[in-house]
Design a protein around this motif. Sequence first.
Motif, PDB file in Angstrom:
ATOM      1  N   ASP A  14       0.760  -1.231   0.010  1.00 53.03           N
ATOM      2  CA  ASP A  14       0.030  -0.064   0.161  1.00 53.03           C
ATOM      3  C   ASP A  14       1.058   1.170  -0.016  1.00 53.03           C
ATOM      4  N   ASN A  15       0.975   2.046  -0.995  1.00 56.53           N
ATOM      5  CA  ASN A  15       1.792   3.008  -1.128  1.00 56.53           C
ATOM      6  C   ASN A  15       1.649   4.271  -0.450  1.00 56.53           C
ATOM      7  N   ASN A  16       0.132   4.520   0.175  1.00 55.74           N
ATOM      8  CA  ASN A  16      -0.341   5.552   0.919  1.00 55.74           C
ATOM      9  C   ASN A  16      -1.334   5.117   1.849  1.00 55.74           C
ATOM     10  N   ASP A  17      -1.137   4.642   2.991  1.00 50.46           N
ATOM     11  CA  ASP A  17      -2.144   3.959   4.019  1.00 50.46           C
ATOM     12  C   ASP A  17      -2.925   5.081   4.786  1.00 50.46           C
ATOM     13  N   SER A  19      -2.538   6.493   7.318  1.00 51.34           N
ATOM     14  CA  SER A  19      -1.705   7.571   7.763  1.00 51.34           C
ATOM     15  C   SER A  19      -0.704   8.503   6.756  1.00 51.34           C
ATOM     16  N   GLY A  20      -0.830   7.715   5.601  1.00 52.50           N
ATOM     17  CA  GLY A  20      -0.163   8.783   4.485  1.00 52.50           C
ATOM     18  C   GLY A  20       1.201   8.210   4.135  1.00 52.50           C
ATOM     19  N   LYS A  21       1.441   6.882   4.814  1.00 50.06           N
ATOM     20  CA  LYS A  21       2.817   6.341   4.720  1.00 50.06           C
ATOM     21  C   LYS A  21       2.670   5.205   3.774  1.00 50.06           C
ATOM     22  N   PRO A  22       3.705   4.668   3.351  1.00 53.23           N
ATOM     23  CA  PRO A  22       3.883   3.274   2.806  1.00 53.23           C
ATOM     24  C   PRO A  22       3.730   2.110   3.513  1.00 53.23           C
ATOM     25  N   GLN A  23       3.031   1.166   3.363  1.00 54.54           N
ATOM     26  CA  GLN A  23       3.021   0.086   4.010  1.00 54.54           C
ATOM     27  C   GLN A  23       2.856  -1.344   3.482  1.00 54.54           C
ATOM     28  N   THR A  24       3.291  -2.346   3.921  1.00 58.46           N
ATOM     29  CA  THR A  24       3.053  -3.742   3.070  1.00 58.46           C
ATOM     30  C   THR A  24       2.459  -4.713   4.090  1.00 58.46           C
TER      31      THR A  24
END
Length: 170
Positions: A14-17, A19-24
């Motif tokens: 997810d490039n933009n979760d 909170s606005g941060k990338p997450q896998t």
Amino acid sequence: CILQGDIITVEYADNNDASGKPQTVTDSATFDLRNGVLQSDKSVYLIGSDMILTLIEPDFDLDNDGAESLTLNLIEWDSDAATTVLGAGGSAANAAAFDPEPSTFRETGDSTGIFQVVIEVPETLDSTSLDRGEKIDLEYTDWGPAGADYVGQEDEDIGLTVYTSNFGAT
């Protein structure tokens, strides 16, 4: 080839979760085979009465979004009167004698792996009358039992024995 015990892992980036941060994010599933079970609603039946057959076989639940159907040919009937399958794979006269409702094993709901049919205990099979007190062996062959690496590597016969009534009441 996916074998019993294999673990499949799925990963989503997810490039933009929220909170606005990338997450896998990852998830995994283990593939396994299970043993089938064949059941009836009673052990003694009047000739001409209905028998509810239940096949519990999670390996046949291939579509999680819908109820599925299975052929009655999966079940072999063996009694003194005849040895045949319940469906059209046997003789047409025998298949009609069972008068199945519905005409196939039907899954009881989405993704249950439980299949049911109502058949009639016939008066005759192969022009031979069933006797009172006759032993009936029903058998399902599970081609993917637990412990096998893949479907077809091993098989296991699942049996069920019922009888016709030898008196007027059960």
